[in-house]
Design an enzyme around this catalytic site. Sequence first.
Site, PDB file in Angstrom:
ATOM      1  N   LYS A 178       0.808  -1.219   0.000  1.00  0.00           N
ATOM      2  CA  LYS A 178       0.000   0.000   0.000  1.00  0.00           C
ATOM      3  C   LYS A 178       0.840   1.268   0.000  1.00  0.00           C
ATOM      4  O   LYS A 178       0.383   2.310  -0.449  1.00  0.00           O
ATOM      5  CB  LYS A 178      -0.948   0.019   1.207  1.00  0.00           C
ATOM      6  N   LYS A 207      -8.739 -11.197  -7.090  1.00  0.00           N
ATOM      7  CA  LYS A 207      -9.957 -11.271  -6.277  1.00  0.00           C
ATOM      8  C   LYS A 207     -10.904 -10.094  -6.521  1.00  0.00           C
ATOM      9  O   LYS A 207     -10.467  -9.004  -6.896  1.00  0.00           O
ATOM     10  CB  LYS A 207      -9.615 -11.421  -4.794  1.00  0.00           C
ATOM     11  N   LYS A 218     -13.414  -4.337  -3.412  1.00  0.00           N
ATOM     12  CA  LYS A 218     -14.209  -3.142  -3.145  1.00  0.00           C
ATOM     13  C   LYS A 218     -13.664  -1.907  -3.836  1.00  0.00           C
ATOM     14  O   LYS A 218     -14.382  -0.952  -4.057  1.00  0.00           O
ATOM     15  CB  LYS A 218     -14.138  -2.864  -1.640  1.00  0.00           C
TER      16      LYS A 218
HETATM   17  P1  ADP Z   1     -11.716  -5.548  -0.277  1.00  0.00           P
HETATM   18  O1  ADP Z   1     -10.521  -6.464  -0.320  1.00  0.00           O
HETATM   19  O2  ADP Z   1     -12.716  -5.831  -1.332  1.00  0.00           O
HETATM   20  O3  ADP Z   1     -11.323  -4.099  -0.200  1.00  0.00           O
HETATM   21  P2  ADP Z   1     -11.905  -5.737   2.563  1.00  0.00           P
HETATM   22  O4  ADP Z   1     -10.429  -5.938   2.554  1.00  0.00           O
HETATM   23  O5  ADP Z   1     -12.452  -4.521   3.221  1.00  0.00           O
HETATM   24  O6  ADP Z   1     -12.447  -5.841   1.076  1.00  0.00           O
HETATM   25  O7  ADP Z   1     -12.553  -7.028   3.176  1.00  0.00           O
HETATM   26  C1  ADP Z   1     -13.649  -7.076   4.041  1.00  0.00           C
HETATM   27  C2  ADP Z   1     -13.953  -8.537   4.312  1.00  0.00           C
HETATM   28  O8  ADP Z   1     -14.435  -9.176   3.131  1.00  0.00           O
HETATM   29  C3  ADP Z   1     -12.723  -9.335   4.759  1.00  0.00           C
HETATM   30  O9  ADP Z   1     -13.117 -10.211   5.789  1.00  0.00           O
HETATM   31  C4  ADP Z   1     -12.312 -10.105   3.529  1.00  0.00           C
HETATM   32  O10 ADP Z   1     -11.685 -11.345   3.851  1.00  0.00           O
HETATM   33  C5  ADP Z   1     -13.635 -10.321   2.799  1.00  0.00           C
HETATM   34  N1  ADP Z   1     -13.428 -10.311   1.354  1.00  0.00           N
HETATM   35  C6  ADP Z   1     -13.000  -9.268   0.612  1.00  0.00           C
HETATM   36  N2  ADP Z   1     -12.923  -9.582  -0.678  1.00  0.00           N
HETATM   37  C7  ADP Z   1     -13.313 -10.870  -0.790  1.00  0.00           C
HETATM   38  C8  ADP Z   1     -13.453 -11.788  -1.881  1.00  0.00           C
HETATM   39  N3  ADP Z   1     -13.192 -11.414  -3.119  1.00  0.00           N
HETATM   40  N4  ADP Z   1     -13.867 -13.038  -1.626  1.00  0.00           N
HETATM   41  C9  ADP Z   1     -14.153 -13.422  -0.364  1.00  0.00           C
HETATM   42  N5  ADP Z   1     -14.045 -12.625   0.706  1.00  0.00           N
HETATM   43  C10 ADP Z   1     -13.641 -11.354   0.511  1.00  0.00           C
END
Ligand code: ADP
Length: 328
Positions: free
Chosen positions: A113, A193, A196
């Site tokens: 990051k 993956k 968000k």
């Molecule tokens: P992102 O990676 O999309 O920004 P976050 O890091 O805020 O999301 O993750 C919030 C929660 O959602 C965490 O517990 C994470 O493990 C889960 N999560 C995020 N992306 C995925 C995904 N593509 N598949 C399954 N779980 C996910």
Amino acid sequence: MPKPVFLSGIQPTGVPHIGNYLGAIKKWVEIQDNYETFIMVADLHAITIPREPKEFKEKTLEIVALLLACGIDPKKSTLFIQSQIPAHTELAWILNTITPLGELERMTQFKEKKDRAGALAGLLNYPVLQAADILLYKTNVVPVGEDQFQHLEFARAIAKKFNSKFGETFIIPEALSDKITSRIMGLDNPNKKMSKSAKNPNNYIALLDSPEIIRKKIKSAVTDSGKEIKYDRENKPAIANMLDIYAAFSEKTFGQLEIEFREKSYAEFKEELTELLIAKLTPIQKKYKELSKNKNLLEKILENSKTKASKIANKTLLEAKEKVGFII
Ligand code: ADP
Ligand code: TRP
């Protein structure tokens, strides 16, 4: 016997999507019957990358309402906003004073990051705050995907260090591995993956996407060569990902789905996946709309959980401060 304590957090940033739901929120909803559950909106963590204040505030309220709409039940779980409990930053400060700088600099997430956000001290100290989040509630288990594994390891190490330096204070948290659901991958690229913060909205199905948008996005989702609907992560990553989503929402096995779709084309499979997603997301969206209109109810829920979380967090903080030798 008191229930074991479970804690997790989600940052109020970006667009909450079905990956967040299947990988995190849905599991929290299931867990809340068997654990003393704390769900935290990690707004202090979110500002380690600069946010626009007005949008940030809206996102925080949005995620609270969404979590409730997805089934987090305030009677069973304590759903709170991290920045409303000052004990988090206070304990983080204390933990910072026993944290070797090198350990933070080695964290994968920091290294990734810092090139995007600049090497701010907050980003470096992010895992220390996360350790404070976990330790304040005497948490027994924390769910961890691969991206959070290092942070939990750090929390365990710092808790042990504090305990051995100042005397038994913190519970050493365990990882609750989330192998049950695979990572949901991007619809535009099944090798990365679903995220968000993806730039391309076709990467994800947002929890608040309308039926029309869901239809469009699934239609444009990438597929693999061949035409068989078969679960083969290696050779058919896009179809496997869609089968993962289908299986998780329908609670059917891959075997069942392979039989069900044996005679069907990719296009027909996509159509059925679309209808399933609409059927599962519409009730969440309806509840979300009702809740967003009911500001009083949201405020009341947050006020109650703030009171409950503060009480527990302050008690642990006081123990830690006494051990360190502060005048209380
Ligand atoms: P992102 O990676 O999309 O920004 P976050 O890091 O805020 O999301 O993750 C919030 C929660 O959602 C965490 O517990 C994470 O493990 C889960 N999560 C995020 N992306 C995925 C995904 N593509 N598949 C399954 N779980 C996910
Ligand atoms: N860092 C986590 C994430 O980005 C959110 C988080 C903050 C968290 N504090 C936590 C998760 C404590 C589990 C436990 O997903």
